[in-house]
Design an enzyme around this catalytic site. Structure first.
Site, PDB file in Angstrom:
ATOM      1  CE  LYS A  47       5.395 -25.830  -1.025  1.00 18.95           C
ATOM      2  NZ  LYS A  47       4.259 -26.702  -1.427  1.00 18.95           N
TER       3      LYS A  47
ATOM      4  CE1 TYR B 272       0.731 -22.634  -0.910  1.00 23.67           C
ATOM      5  CE2 TYR B 272       1.742 -22.613   1.263  1.00 23.67           C
ATOM      6  CZ  TYR B 272       1.775 -22.958  -0.080  1.00 23.67           C
ATOM      7  OH  TYR B 272       2.874 -23.620  -0.590  1.00 23.67           O
TER       8      TYR B 272
ATOM      9  CB  THR C 227       0.182 -30.057  -7.202  1.00 25.05           C
ATOM     10  OG1 THR C 227       0.084 -28.856  -7.950  1.00 25.05           O
ATOM     11  CG2 THR C 227      -0.083 -29.786  -5.733  1.00 25.05           C
TER      12      THR C 227
ATOM     13  CG  ASN D  70       4.453 -30.109  -2.785  1.00 27.65           C
ATOM     14  OD1 ASN D  70       4.861 -29.254  -1.994  1.00 27.65           O
ATOM     15  ND2 ASN D  70       3.385 -29.929  -3.532  1.00 27.65           N
TER      16      ASN D  70
ATOM     17  CD  GLU E 240       2.840 -16.600  -4.977  1.00 30.60           C
ATOM     18  OE1 GLU E 240       3.869 -17.064  -5.521  1.00 30.60           O
ATOM     19  OE2 GLU E 240       1.755 -17.220  -4.953  1.00 30.60           O
TER      20      GLU E 240
HETATM   21  P1  DAT Z   1       1.111 -25.933  -6.295  1.00 25.76           P
HETATM   22  O1  DAT Z   1       2.006 -25.908  -5.084  1.00 25.76           O
HETATM   23  O2  DAT Z   1       1.558 -26.991  -7.287  1.00 25.76           O
HETATM   24  O3  DAT Z   1       0.908 -24.587  -6.926  1.00 25.76           O
HETATM   25  P2  DAT Z   1      -1.573 -25.621  -5.180  1.00 25.76           P
HETATM   26  O4  DAT Z   1      -1.359 -24.147  -5.306  1.00 25.76           O
HETATM   27  O5  DAT Z   1      -2.829 -26.196  -5.760  1.00 25.76           O
HETATM   28  O6  DAT Z   1      -0.334 -26.443  -5.812  1.00 25.76           O
HETATM   29  O7  DAT Z   1      -1.530 -26.055  -3.652  1.00 25.76           O
HETATM   30  C1  DAT Z   1      -0.567 -25.487  -2.788  1.00 25.76           C
HETATM   31  C2  DAT Z   1      -0.008 -26.569  -1.904  1.00 25.76           C
HETATM   32  O8  DAT Z   1      -1.055 -27.123  -1.107  1.00 25.76           O
HETATM   33  C3  DAT Z   1       0.582 -27.771  -2.674  1.00 25.76           C
HETATM   34  O9  DAT Z   1       1.904 -27.565  -3.083  1.00 25.76           O
HETATM   35  C4  DAT Z   1       0.463 -28.848  -1.655  1.00 25.76           C
HETATM   36  C5  DAT Z   1      -0.816 -28.505  -0.908  1.00 25.76           C
HETATM   37  N1  DAT Z   1      -1.944 -29.269  -1.440  1.00 25.76           N
HETATM   38  C6  DAT Z   1      -2.606 -29.049  -2.607  1.00 25.76           C
HETATM   39  N2  DAT Z   1      -3.584 -29.930  -2.787  1.00 25.76           N
HETATM   40  C7  DAT Z   1      -3.545 -30.755  -1.716  1.00 25.76           C
HETATM   41  C8  DAT Z   1      -4.295 -31.883  -1.297  1.00 25.76           C
HETATM   42  N3  DAT Z   1      -5.301 -32.363  -2.031  1.00 25.76           N
HETATM   43  N4  DAT Z   1      -3.962 -32.465  -0.119  1.00 25.76           N
HETATM   44  C9  DAT Z   1      -2.954 -31.991   0.656  1.00 25.76           C
HETATM   45  N5  DAT Z   1      -2.205 -30.925   0.319  1.00 25.76           N
HETATM   46  C10 DAT Z   1      -2.494 -30.315  -0.842  1.00 25.76           C
END
Ligand code: DAT
Ligand code: MG
Length: 148
Positions: free
Chosen positions: A9, A49, A91, A112, A126
């Site tokens: 990212k 997303y 995450t 992250n 993807e």
């Molecule tokens: P991952 O990236 O581990 O697959 P995810 O698909 O649930 O996690 O979410 C995608 C991204 O969205 C994640 O890397 C960071 C952001 N994100 C997820 N939950 C969040 C939250 N509660 N607050 C802020 N950003 C969040």
């Protein structure tokens, strides 16, 4: 063999973590099948997303992903989707184990560093979306030293 989509990212790119991240995947024994540095459009990030479009943080997440270049990659290996997720870590970096990429290099869930596909179906989607040009096939000569 299995394939997964991994993206460094904008924070990972700006912080000079590209080599560190790629090195971890390489040293694990995974094979790089696609790699490019690109800026993504808002609509593209929204599609990537789409599953999270109802979340409060969705707009901020999209703003972040389009805030600078990202490194898009395809990695190959047996069970690579789960393996990549293990290398990446939980995450929320506050909960990611030390030794994982997020555990070692991130502090906040909104910055992250890295994305990795979570299922076979999402990996396929993807990869098709991020690499419409396809990826090359090559045989890694270390395969017999990585797999029985
Ligand atoms: P991952 O990236 O581990 O697959 P995810 O698909 O649930 O996690 O979410 C995608 C991204 O969205 C994640 O890397 C960071 C952001 N994100 C997820 N939950 C969040 C939250 N509660 N607050 C802020 N950003 C969040
Ligand atoms: Mg995810």
């Amino acid at each position: 063999m299995e394939f997964t989509f991994v993206m460094i990212k904008p924070d990972g790119v700006q912080r000079g973590l590209i080599g560190e991240v790629i090195g971890r995947f390489e040293k694990k024994g995974l094979v790089l099948r696609g790699l490019k540095v690109i800026n993504v459009e808002r609509s593209f990030a929204e599609t990537h997303y789409a599953d999270l479009s109802a979340k409060r943080f969705f707009n901020d997440l999209v703003d972040y992903i389009i805030s600078g270049p990202v490194v898009a990659m395809v990695w190959e290996g047996r069970g690579v989707i789960a393996t990549a997720r293990n290398l990446i870590g939980a995450t929320n970096p506050a909960e990611s184990a030390p030794g994982t990429i997020r555990g070692d290099y991130a502090v906040h869930i909104s910055r992250n560093v890295i994305h990795g596909s979570d299922t076979v179906e999402n990996a396929r989607k993807e990869i098709a979306m991020w690499f419409p040009e396809g990826t090359i096939t090559w045989n890694s000569c270390i395969d017999p030293w990585i797999y029985e």
